[in-house]
Design a protein around this motif. Structure first.
Motif, PDB file in Angstrom:
ATOM      1  N   LYS A  71     -44.330  55.674 -36.960  1.00  0.00           N
ATOM      2  CA  LYS A  71     -45.536  56.180 -36.312  1.00  0.00           C
ATOM      3  C   LYS A  71     -46.746  55.322 -36.679  1.00  0.00           C
ATOM      4  CE  LYS A  71     -47.768  60.553 -35.321  1.00  0.00           C
ATOM      5  NZ  LYS A  71     -47.757  61.989 -35.557  1.00  0.00           N
ATOM      6  N   PHE A  93     -40.864  59.984 -33.414  1.00  0.00           N
ATOM      7  CA  PHE A  93     -40.660  59.005 -34.468  1.00  0.00           C
ATOM      8  C   PHE A  93     -39.773  59.613 -35.545  1.00  0.00           C
ATOM      9  CE2 PHE A  93     -44.791  58.170 -32.545  1.00  0.00           C
ATOM     10  CZ  PHE A  93     -44.631  56.838 -32.177  1.00  0.00           C
ATOM     11  N   LYS A 141     -42.594  58.357 -40.770  1.00  0.00           N
ATOM     12  CA  LYS A 141     -44.038  58.130 -40.752  1.00  0.00           C
ATOM     13  C   LYS A 141     -44.341  56.649 -40.607  1.00  0.00           C
ATOM     14  CE  LYS A 141     -45.279  62.147 -43.521  1.00  0.00           C
ATOM     15  NZ  LYS A 141     -45.920  62.625 -44.754  1.00  0.00           N
TER      16      LYS A 141
END
Length: 76
Positions: free
Chosen positions: A32, A26, A29
């Protein structure tokens, strides 16, 4: 006896079919988190529709150290 030692027992339920594949990478964040939310939404939908779901139950036990247990009272 005033013993401060305690045992902690935790139960974890893992759903391996809904894990995010480790080969995925990814760039943020946020991406993800979105992937986790999609997997969780799919798991919840499958649970509500009574689909057979494989799960793994694990337990984690934390025992007190000898110092924490025996420092406050005699053990014999």
């Amino acid at each position: 006896m005033g013993c401060k030692a305690h045992i902690i027992l935790r139960q974890y339920i893992l759903y391996p079919d809904y894990a995010i594949p480790k080969h995925l990478t990814f760039t943020s964040k946020y991406q993800k988190r979105l992937a986790r939310q999609r997997q969780l939404a799919q798991l919840r939908a499958d649970m509500q529709s009574k689909v057979s779901i494989s799960k793994v139950v694990k337990y984690h036990v934390s025992l007190p150290t000898e110092e924490a247990h025996h420092a406050t009272h005699p053990t014999h």
